[in-house]
Design a protein around this motif. Structure first.
Motif, mmCIF file in Angstrom:
data_model
loop_
_atom_site.group_PDB
_atom_site.id
_atom_site.type_symbol
_atom_site.label_atom_id
_atom_site.label_comp_id
_atom_site.label_asym_id
_atom_site.label_seq_id
_atom_site.Cartn_x
_atom_site.Cartn_y
_atom_site.Cartn_z
ATOM 1 N N HIS A 98 0.835 -1.201 0.000
ATOM 2 C CA HIS A 98 0.000 0.000 0.000
ATOM 3 C C HIS A 98 0.866 1.246 0.000
ATOM 4 O O HIS A 98 2.050 1.203 0.336
ATOM 5 N N LEU A 99 0.265 2.352 -0.405
ATOM 6 C CA LEU A 99 0.963 3.629 -0.459
ATOM 7 C C LEU A 99 0.996 4.278 0.919
ATOM 8 O O LEU A 99 0.041 4.174 1.688
ATOM 9 N N ILE A 100 2.113 4.953 1.219
ATOM 10 C CA ILE A 100 2.226 5.702 2.467
ATOM 11 C C ILE A 100 2.282 7.192 2.136
ATOM 12 O O ILE A 100 2.260 7.571 0.967
ATOM 13 N N GLU A 101 2.388 8.051 3.147
ATOM 14 C CA GLU A 101 2.243 9.498 2.998
ATOM 15 C C GLU A 101 3.059 10.111 1.871
ATOM 16 O O GLU A 101 2.570 10.949 1.136
ATOM 17 N N GLY A 161 4.039 8.941 -0.891
ATOM 18 C CA GLY A 161 3.793 8.374 -2.214
ATOM 19 C C GLY A 161 4.548 7.092 -2.495
ATOM 20 O O GLY A 161 4.372 6.481 -3.541
ATOM 21 N N ARG A 162 5.422 6.689 -1.574
ATOM 22 C CA ARG A 162 6.137 5.418 -1.735
ATOM 23 C C ARG A 162 5.232 4.281 -1.301
ATOM 24 O O ARG A 162 4.251 4.482 -0.601
ATOM 25 N N ALA A 163 5.614 3.068 -1.696
ATOM 26 C CA ALA A 163 4.850 1.878 -1.311
ATOM 27 C C ALA A 163 5.576 1.136 -0.194
ATOM 28 O O ALA A 163 6.809 1.171 -0.102
ATOM 29 N N THR A 164 4.821 0.478 0.643
ATOM 30 C CA THR A 164 5.370 -0.356 1.705
ATOM 31 C C THR A 164 4.517 -1.607 1.815
ATOM 32 O O THR A 164 3.390 -1.646 1.330
ATOM 33 N N ASP A 165 5.064 -2.637 2.443
ATOM 34 C CA ASP A 165 4.347 -3.896 2.621
ATOM 35 C C ASP A 165 4.005 -4.107 4.091
ATOM 36 O O ASP A 165 4.802 -3.790 4.968
ATOM 37 N N SER A 166 2.835 -4.668 4.313
ATOM 38 C CA SER A 166 2.432 -5.098 5.647
ATOM 39 C C SER A 166 2.249 -6.606 5.569
ATOM 40 O O SER A 166 1.423 -7.101 4.802
ATOM 41 N N LEU A 167 3.051 -7.335 6.346
ATOM 42 C CA LEU A 167 3.013 -8.796 6.359
ATOM 43 C C LEU A 167 2.506 -9.260 7.705
ATOM 44 O O LEU A 167 3.029 -8.854 8.745
ATOM 45 N N GLY A 168 1.473 -10.078 7.683
ATOM 46 C CA GLY A 168 0.932 -10.582 8.944
ATOM 47 C C GLY A 168 -0.360 -11.327 8.729
ATOM 48 O O GLY A 168 -0.653 -11.802 7.621
ATOM 49 N N TYR A 169 -1.134 -11.423 9.778
ATOM 50 C CA TYR A 169 -2.383 -12.180 9.746
ATOM 51 C C TYR A 169 -3.564 -11.225 9.586
ATOM 52 O O TYR A 169 -3.710 -10.273 10.349
ATOM 53 N N GLU A 205 -8.330 2.132 -0.389
ATOM 54 C CA GLU A 205 -8.059 2.902 -1.606
ATOM 55 C C GLU A 205 -6.562 3.079 -1.854
ATOM 56 O O GLU A 205 -6.147 3.397 -2.959
ATOM 57 N N LYS A 206 -5.728 2.853 -0.831
ATOM 58 C CA LYS A 206 -4.276 2.965 -0.980
ATOM 59 C C LYS A 206 -3.599 1.621 -1.230
ATOM 60 O O LYS A 206 -2.385 1.560 -1.394
ATOM 61 N N VAL A 207 -4.381 0.528 -1.257
ATOM 62 C CA VAL A 207 -3.817 -0.802 -1.477
ATOM 63 C C VAL A 207 -3.511 -0.984 -2.961
ATOM 64 O O VAL A 207 -4.360 -0.764 -3.817
ATOM 65 N N ILE A 208 -2.277 -1.390 -3.246
ATOM 66 C CA ILE A 208 -1.828 -1.636 -4.613
ATOM 67 C C ILE A 208 -1.957 -3.117 -4.959
ATOM 68 O O ILE A 208 -2.338 -3.480 -6.066
ATOM 69 N N ALA A 209 -1.599 -3.979 -3.991
ATOM 70 C CA ALA A 209 -1.623 -5.427 -4.211
ATOM 71 C C ALA A 209 -1.826 -6.125 -2.877
ATOM 72 O O ALA A 209 -1.481 -5.584 -1.822
ATOM 73 N N ALA A 210 -2.377 -7.320 -2.942
ATOM 74 C CA ALA A 210 -2.567 -8.128 -1.728
ATOM 75 C C ALA A 210 -2.658 -9.586 -2.143
ATOM 76 O O ALA A 210 -3.233 -9.904 -3.187
#
Length: 79
Positions: free
Chosen positions: A21-24, A26-34, A57-62
């Protein structure tokens, strides 16, 4: 084809996922978990850092990911 938001809304609680997802800035970051839950605007993922609430709305991929590898056994040290 299913969108990332549709995938998250249909995911069962407790499924291990990675959400890009996008962060403030404009870069993307990943959240890994349950995966915890999702509504019409947000989803919640339980990561090692705690619960992360992500705007859909900020999710790019999942996607679903396999369980983490088992911890390696510690090697015995000679004294």
């Amino acid at each position: 084809m299913t969108t990332p938001a549709e995938f998250l809304k249909a995911t069962t609680s407790g499924t291990r996922v990675v959400v890009r997802h996008l962060i403030e800035d404009g870069r993307a970051t990943d959240s890994l978990g349950y995966f915890h839950l999702a509504d019409d605007t947000h989803c919640v993922v339980a990561t090692k850092r705690g619960l992360e609430t992500i705007e859909l709305e900020k999710v790019i991929a999942a996607k679903e990911v396999p369980p983490p590898p088992a911890p390696r056994p510690r090697s015995a040290t000679a004294e």
